[in-house]
Scaffold this motif. Structure first.
Motif, mmCIF file in Angstrom:
data_model
loop_
_atom_site.group_PDB
_atom_site.id
_atom_site.type_symbol
_atom_site.label_atom_id
_atom_site.label_comp_id
_atom_site.label_asym_id
_atom_site.label_seq_id
_atom_site.Cartn_x
_atom_site.Cartn_y
_atom_site.Cartn_z
ATOM 1 N N ARG A 38 1.232 -1.369 -0.308
ATOM 2 C CA ARG A 38 0.142 0.054 0.367
ATOM 3 C C ARG A 38 0.965 1.534 -0.077
ATOM 4 N NH1 ARG A 38 -2.536 -0.673 5.787
ATOM 5 N NH2 ARG A 38 -1.535 -0.025 7.168
ATOM 6 N N GLN A 39 0.471 2.517 -0.758
ATOM 7 C CA GLN A 39 0.854 3.220 -0.386
ATOM 8 C C GLN A 39 -0.120 4.546 -0.676
ATOM 9 O OE1 GLN A 39 2.995 3.899 -4.941
ATOM 10 N NE2 GLN A 39 4.457 5.263 -3.227
ATOM 11 N N VAL A 40 0.346 5.441 0.588
ATOM 12 C CA VAL A 40 -0.229 7.001 0.727
ATOM 13 C C VAL A 40 0.798 7.616 -0.239
ATOM 14 C CG1 VAL A 40 -1.366 6.361 2.579
ATOM 15 C CG2 VAL A 40 1.235 7.508 2.167
ATOM 16 N N PRO A 41 0.464 9.603 -0.201
ATOM 17 C CA PRO A 41 0.806 9.899 -1.490
ATOM 18 C C PRO A 41 2.161 10.588 -0.367
ATOM 19 C CG PRO A 41 -1.375 10.436 -1.919
ATOM 20 C CD PRO A 41 -1.161 9.102 -0.421
ATOM 21 N N GLY A 42 3.285 10.740 -1.136
ATOM 22 C CA GLY A 42 4.271 10.945 -1.021
ATOM 23 C C GLY A 42 5.234 9.926 0.340
ATOM 24 N N LYS A 43 4.665 8.778 0.407
ATOM 25 C CA LYS A 43 5.480 8.379 1.086
ATOM 26 C C LYS A 43 5.592 6.675 0.426
ATOM 27 C CE LYS A 43 4.002 8.999 5.388
ATOM 28 N NZ LYS A 43 3.473 8.691 6.490
ATOM 29 N N GLU A 44 6.049 6.071 0.617
ATOM 30 C CA GLU A 44 7.099 4.483 -0.914
ATOM 31 C C GLU A 44 6.273 3.759 -0.108
ATOM 32 O OE1 GLU A 44 12.353 5.054 0.712
ATOM 33 O OE2 GLU A 44 10.892 3.035 1.493
ATOM 34 N N ARG A 45 5.887 2.881 -1.062
ATOM 35 C CA ARG A 45 4.868 1.713 -1.121
ATOM 36 C C ARG A 45 5.631 0.427 -0.017
ATOM 37 N NH1 ARG A 45 2.989 -0.230 -7.663
ATOM 38 N NH2 ARG A 45 3.427 2.137 -6.738
ATOM 39 N N ASP A 46 4.784 0.305 0.889
ATOM 40 C CA ASP A 46 5.479 -0.479 1.961
ATOM 41 C C ASP A 46 4.584 -2.087 1.773
ATOM 42 O OD1 ASP A 46 4.259 2.334 4.360
ATOM 43 O OD2 ASP A 46 6.226 1.561 3.845
#
Length: 124
Positions: A38-46
Protein backbone atom coordinates in the motif's frame (compact mmCIF):
# COMPACT_ATOMS: atom_id res chain seq x y z
CA UNK A 1 2.54 -10.04 -20.78
CA UNK A 2 0.98 -10.85 -17.44
CA UNK A 3 -1.54 -8.42 -16.01
CA UNK A 4 -2.83 -8.10 -12.47
CA UNK A 5 -6.24 -6.53 -11.97
CA UNK A 6 -7.33 -5.43 -8.50
CA UNK A 7 -10.82 -4.68 -7.32
CA UNK A 8 -12.74 -4.21 -4.09
CA UNK A 9 -11.49 -0.88 -2.82
CA UNK A 10 -13.81 1.84 -1.59
CA UNK A 11 -14.91 4.01 1.29
CA UNK A 12 -15.61 2.42 4.65
CA UNK A 13 -16.04 3.62 8.22
CA UNK A 14 -13.47 2.83 10.86
CA UNK A 15 -14.07 -0.62 12.28
CA UNK A 16 -15.50 -1.87 9.01
CA UNK A 17 -14.28 -4.45 6.53
CA UNK A 18 -13.30 -4.66 2.88
CA UNK A 19 -12.13 -7.51 0.69
CA UNK A 20 -9.68 -6.80 -2.07
CA UNK A 21 -9.30 -9.14 -5.03
CA UNK A 22 -6.53 -9.50 -7.57
CA UNK A 23 -6.73 -11.68 -10.65
CA UNK A 24 -3.68 -12.64 -12.67
CA UNK A 25 -3.57 -13.41 -16.38
CA UNK A 26 -0.32 -15.34 -15.89
CA UNK A 27 -0.02 -19.04 -16.67
CA UNK A 28 2.21 -20.04 -13.74
CA UNK A 29 0.24 -18.33 -10.98
CA UNK A 30 0.06 -21.23 -8.53
CA UNK A 31 3.83 -21.55 -8.12
CA UNK A 32 4.55 -17.87 -7.56
CA UNK A 33 4.54 -15.74 -4.44
CA UNK A 34 1.96 -12.97 -4.35
CA UNK A 35 1.91 -9.86 -2.23
CA UNK A 36 -0.12 -6.84 -1.25
CA UNK A 37 1.45 -3.42 -0.72
CA UNK A 38 0.00 0.00 0.00
CA UNK A 39 1.04 3.55 -0.64
CA UNK A 40 -0.05 6.99 0.47
CA UNK A 41 0.93 10.14 -1.44
CA UNK A 42 4.47 11.28 -0.76
CA UNK A 43 5.50 8.05 0.92
CA UNK A 44 7.11 4.81 -0.14
CA UNK A 45 5.14 1.73 -1.02
CA UNK A 46 4.81 -0.37 2.13
CA UNK A 47 4.52 -4.12 2.51
CA UNK A 48 1.19 -5.42 3.79
CA UNK A 49 1.08 -9.19 3.29
CA UNK A 50 2.45 -12.01 1.18
CA UNK A 51 1.58 -15.62 0.45
CA UNK A 52 4.12 -18.17 -0.71
CA UNK A 53 3.82 -20.10 -3.96
CA UNK A 54 5.86 -22.93 -2.41
CA UNK A 55 3.91 -23.92 0.68
CA UNK A 56 1.15 -21.31 1.05
CA UNK A 57 2.76 -19.75 4.10
CA UNK A 58 1.69 -16.20 4.90
CA UNK A 59 3.45 -13.19 6.36
CA UNK A 60 2.09 -9.85 7.47
CA UNK A 61 3.29 -6.41 8.38
CA UNK A 62 3.03 -5.82 12.12
CA UNK A 63 0.60 -2.98 11.52
CA UNK A 64 -2.02 -5.31 10.00
CA UNK A 65 -1.34 -8.56 11.83
CA UNK A 66 -4.53 -9.93 13.38
CA UNK A 67 -6.75 -7.69 11.25
CA UNK A 68 -5.89 -8.57 7.64
CA UNK A 69 -5.84 -12.00 6.00
CA UNK A 70 -4.25 -12.87 2.68
CA UNK A 71 -5.46 -15.89 0.75
CA UNK A 72 -5.18 -17.33 -2.72
CA UNK A 73 -7.31 -19.46 -5.01
CA UNK A 74 -5.05 -21.05 -7.60
CA UNK A 75 -8.04 -22.38 -9.54
CA UNK A 76 -9.03 -18.78 -10.24
CA UNK A 77 -5.55 -17.24 -10.48
CA UNK A 78 -6.65 -14.96 -7.68
CA UNK A 79 -5.28 -13.55 -4.44
CA UNK A 80 -7.39 -11.79 -1.84
CA UNK A 81 -6.88 -9.45 1.07
CA UNK A 82 -9.60 -9.53 3.71
CA UNK A 83 -9.32 -6.38 5.79
CA UNK A 84 -11.18 -6.20 9.11
CA UNK A 85 -11.24 -3.65 11.91
CA UNK A 86 -10.09 -1.00 9.48
CA UNK A 87 -8.50 2.16 10.83
CA UNK A 88 -8.11 5.61 9.22
CA UNK A 89 -4.38 4.95 8.96
CA UNK A 90 -5.15 2.05 6.60
CA UNK A 91 -6.21 4.61 4.00
CA UNK A 92 -4.00 4.12 0.94
CA UNK A 93 -3.84 2.82 -2.59
CA UNK A 94 -3.45 -0.95 -2.36
CA UNK A 95 -1.39 -2.81 -4.93
CA UNK A 96 -1.25 -6.47 -5.79
CA UNK A 97 2.12 -7.82 -6.92
CA UNK A 98 3.57 -11.06 -8.26
CA UNK A 99 7.03 -12.52 -7.97
CA UNK A 100 8.64 -14.68 -10.65
CA UNK A 101 9.38 -17.37 -8.05
CA UNK A 102 7.62 -19.10 -5.19
CA UNK A 103 9.37 -17.74 -2.12
CA UNK A 104 7.72 -14.85 -0.31
CA UNK A 105 9.31 -11.45 0.06
CA UNK A 106 8.42 -8.24 1.87
CA UNK A 107 10.34 -5.77 -0.26
CA UNK A 108 8.72 -4.16 -3.27
CA UNK A 109 11.78 -4.60 -5.49
CA UNK A 110 11.42 -8.39 -5.21
CA UNK A 111 8.18 -8.25 -7.21
CA UNK A 112 8.16 -8.20 -11.00
CA UNK A 113 4.53 -7.52 -11.89
CA UNK A 114 2.18 -4.95 -10.38
CA UNK A 115 -1.48 -4.14 -10.62
CA UNK A 116 -2.87 -0.67 -11.17
CA UNK A 117 -3.93 -0.24 -7.55
CA UNK A 118 -7.25 0.18 -5.81
CA UNK A 119 -8.08 3.02 -3.42
CA UNK A 120 -9.13 2.29 0.15
CA UNK A 121 -10.44 5.16 2.28
CA UNK A 122 -11.28 4.62 5.93
CA UNK A 123 -13.23 7.44 7.55
CA UNK A 124 -13.10 8.13 11.25
Amino acid sequence: QEQLVESGGGLVQAGGSLRLSCVSSGRTFSSRAMGWFRQVPGKERDFVATVSGVDGSKYYADSVKGRFTISRDNTKNAVYLQMNLLKPEDTAVYYCAARTQGFSASTSNAYAVWGQGTQVIVSS
